[in-house]
Design an enzyme around this catalytic site. Structure first.
Site, short mmCIF file in Angstrom:
data_model
loop_
_atom_site.label_atom_id
_atom_site.label_comp_id
_atom_site.label_asym_id
_atom_site.label_seq_id
_atom_site.Cartn_x
_atom_site.Cartn_y
_atom_site.Cartn_z
NE ARG A 190 -1.44 -1.54 3.69
CZ ARG A 190 -1.58 -1.83 4.88
NH1 ARG A 190 -2.92 -1.30 5.55
NH2 ARG A 190 -0.80 -2.00 5.53
CE1 TYR A 227 -0.25 -12.66 11.76
CE2 TYR A 227 0.88 -14.29 13.18
CZ TYR A 227 0.89 -13.74 11.96
OH TYR A 227 1.87 -13.90 11.24
N GLY A 271 8.87 -18.76 12.26
CA GLY A 271 8.94 -18.13 13.64
C GLY A 271 9.27 -16.67 13.52
CD GLU A 315 7.98 -1.48 8.17
OE1 GLU A 315 6.93 -1.34 7.97
OE2 GLU A 315 9.04 -0.67 7.66
CG PHE A 316 5.22 -9.32 12.59
CD1 PHE A 316 4.15 -9.83 11.64
CD2 PHE A 316 5.09 -9.93 14.02
CE1 PHE A 316 3.08 -10.77 12.21
CE2 PHE A 316 4.32 -10.77 14.00
CZ PHE A 316 3.11 -11.21 13.44
P1 NDP Z 1 6.17 -6.55 7.92
O1 NDP Z 1 5.30 -5.52 8.58
O2 NDP Z 1 7.57 -5.73 7.76
O3 NDP Z 1 5.72 -6.56 6.28
C1 NDP Z 1 4.37 -6.65 5.79
C2 NDP Z 1 4.20 -6.24 4.58
O4 NDP Z 1 2.81 -6.40 4.17
C3 NDP Z 1 4.43 -4.79 4.13
O5 NDP Z 1 5.30 -4.77 2.92
C4 NDP Z 1 3.01 -4.16 4.18
O6 NDP Z 1 3.18 -3.06 3.32
C5 NDP Z 1 2.31 -5.52 3.49
N1 NDP Z 1 0.77 -5.08 3.80
C6 NDP Z 1 0.17 -5.12 4.94
N2 NDP Z 1 -1.25 -5.00 4.83
C7 NDP Z 1 -1.49 -5.00 3.58
C8 NDP Z 1 -2.21 -4.76 2.46
N3 NDP Z 1 -3.74 -4.72 2.84
N4 NDP Z 1 -2.14 -4.56 1.27
C9 NDP Z 1 -1.12 -4.91 0.59
N5 NDP Z 1 0.19 -5.12 1.59
C10 NDP Z 1 0.07 -5.10 2.79
O7 NDP Z 1 5.96 -7.72 8.41
P2 NDP Z 1 6.76 -9.21 7.74
O8 NDP Z 1 7.64 -8.95 6.66
O9 NDP Z 1 7.33 -9.86 8.98
O10 NDP Z 1 5.44 -10.12 7.37
C11 NDP Z 1 5.47 -10.36 6.07
C12 NDP Z 1 4.54 -11.84 6.11
O11 NDP Z 1 5.06 -12.81 7.02
C13 NDP Z 1 3.16 -11.37 6.94
O12 NDP Z 1 2.06 -12.45 6.16
C14 NDP Z 1 3.46 -12.27 8.21
O13 NDP Z 1 2.09 -12.50 8.99
C15 NDP Z 1 4.44 -13.61 8.14
N6 NDP Z 1 4.96 -13.62 9.19
C16 NDP Z 1 5.97 -12.74 9.97
C17 NDP Z 1 6.53 -13.23 10.92
C18 NDP Z 1 7.53 -12.39 11.71
O14 NDP Z 1 7.97 -12.82 12.75
N7 NDP Z 1 7.95 -11.23 11.34
C19 NDP Z 1 6.46 -14.72 11.45
C20 NDP Z 1 5.66 -15.55 10.68
C21 NDP Z 1 4.89 -15.31 9.46
P3 NDP Z 1 2.27 -1.66 3.43
O15 NDP Z 1 1.99 -1.36 4.70
O16 NDP Z 1 3.05 -0.77 2.37
O17 NDP Z 1 0.95 -2.04 2.90
C1 8X3 Z 2 4.50 -14.52 13.37
C2 8X3 Z 2 5.34 -15.39 14.38
O1 8X3 Z 2 5.02 -16.39 16.66
O2 8X3 Z 2 5.33 -13.88 16.54
O3 8X3 Z 2 3.79 -14.96 12.54
O4 8X3 Z 2 3.16 -15.10 15.77
S1 8X3 Z 2 4.82 -15.38 15.82
#
Ligand code: NDP
Ligand code: 8X3
Length: 251
Positions: free
Chosen positions: A33, A152, A183, A188-189
């Site tokens: 976005r 989640y 994990g 930025e999560f």
């Molecule tokens: P980030 O927050 O760093 O990245 C998330 C990305 O998703 C951003 O680029 C954001 O961009 C995009 N995004 C979020 N909502 C939307 C939307 N509605 N439309 C389009 N783009 C969207 O987090 P991660 O890189 O960690 O997360 C990526 C994936 O990995 C997710 O699915 C997350 O659930 C999963 N994950 C993450 C873990 C972790 O510990 N970090 C562990 C396990 C899974 P923008 O805001 O510009 O739209």
């Molecule tokens: C993200 C992993 O364990 O922080 O999907 O929920 S956890």
């Protein structure tokens, strides 16, 4: 050159996936976005790796916008080899009886419905080509549950079910379907999860060696770069110090 469409490429795992696919001579379609952030990443990558990058900024929750972005792809980007369904988020860490229903809607709409809209728009192009690879970014939260992770975890369990379902249905069309389930990865999560509270987010990753976005991107690329007759169904990647969901061995 092959083409990878990566959602959520403005940050974290999605941005790292963009880099590794570009390094390996894929042209890219990058979505998020935040147009400014994704444009910056796209420019950096195209200059550094000499690949073509098409930016498609839209919200994966908006099904008309998803379909329009796919319908309006420039011809040279319309033959998609890999879709990385990565866009996703967690909002809040709250007991079920105290949960914020707007947070619930946001997680369900992004992590489940967004992934569905993307797959619905892109998979027909792969079916027509009789080849392609959908790689879904799940989570350890889709394999196990942890306290206060209720919604989640449910959305990521849905990704796990969809990953298995899609494979059943797309196999006969020559399309591979895989999931990579991380994990704790420092991106930025947690800042997003805690509504911008960077101090609280930092604590999630303190006292242990967490995963980097590049660790997951390498796994995603490895999954895709297996020979065409090999489908890696499902990979779980954890920090050494996180033996299960919701628990970390901190120093
Ligand atoms: P980030 O927050 O760093 O990245 C998330 C990305 O998703 C951003 O680029 C954001 O961009 C995009 N995004 C979020 N909502 C939307 C939307 N509605 N439309 C389009 N783009 C969207 O987090 P991660 O890189 O960690 O997360 C990526 C994936 O990995 C997710 O699915 C997350 O659930 C999963 N994950 C993450 C873990 C972790 O510990 N970090 C562990 C396990 C899974 P923008 O805001 O510009 O739209
Ligand atoms: C993200 C992993 O364990 O922080 O999907 O929920 S956890």
């Amino acid at each position: 050159m092959p083409i990878a469409f990566i959602t959520g490429a403005s940050s974290g795992i999605g941005a790292a996936c963009a880099k590794i696919f570009a390094q390996n001579n894929f042209n890219l379609i990058l979505n998020a976005r935040r147009l400014e952030k994704v444009n910056h990443i796209a420019n950096e990558i195209s200059q550094r790796y000499g690949v073509k990058v098409h930016v498609a900024s839209f919200d994966v929750r908006d099904k008309d916008a998803v379909q329009k972005a796919v319908d309006q792809l420039p011809k040279e980007f319309s033959s998609i080899d890999v879709l990385v369904n990565n866009a996703g988020l967690a909002k809040g860490l709250t007991k079920i009886h105290e949960g914020d229903t707007d947070h619930w809607d946001q997680m369900i709409d992004t992590n489940i419905k967004g992934l569905l809209y993307m797959s619905r728009a892109v998979a027909p192009l792969m079916v027509a080509n009789k080849s392609g690879h959908v790689i879904n970014i799940g989570s350890i939260a889709g394999k196990e549950v942890y306290e206060n992770g209720n919604v989640y975890c449910s959305t990521k369990h849905a990704v796990d079910a969809l990953n298995r379902s899609m494979r059943n249905e797309l196999c006969e069309h020559g399309i591979r379907v895989s999931a990579v389930n991380p994990g704790a990865v420092e991106t930025e999560f947690s800042v997003v999860r805690f509504d911008g509270d960077a101090e609280r987010a930092k604590k999630v990753y303190q006292g242990f060696d967490n995963l980097r976005a590049e660790d997951i991107a390498e796994t995603v690329f490895w999954v895709n770069s297996r020979p065409a007759h090999v489908n890696i169904n499902d990979v779980i990647v954890m920090p050494m110090a996180q033996p299960r969901a919701g628990f970390v061995h901190r120093k």
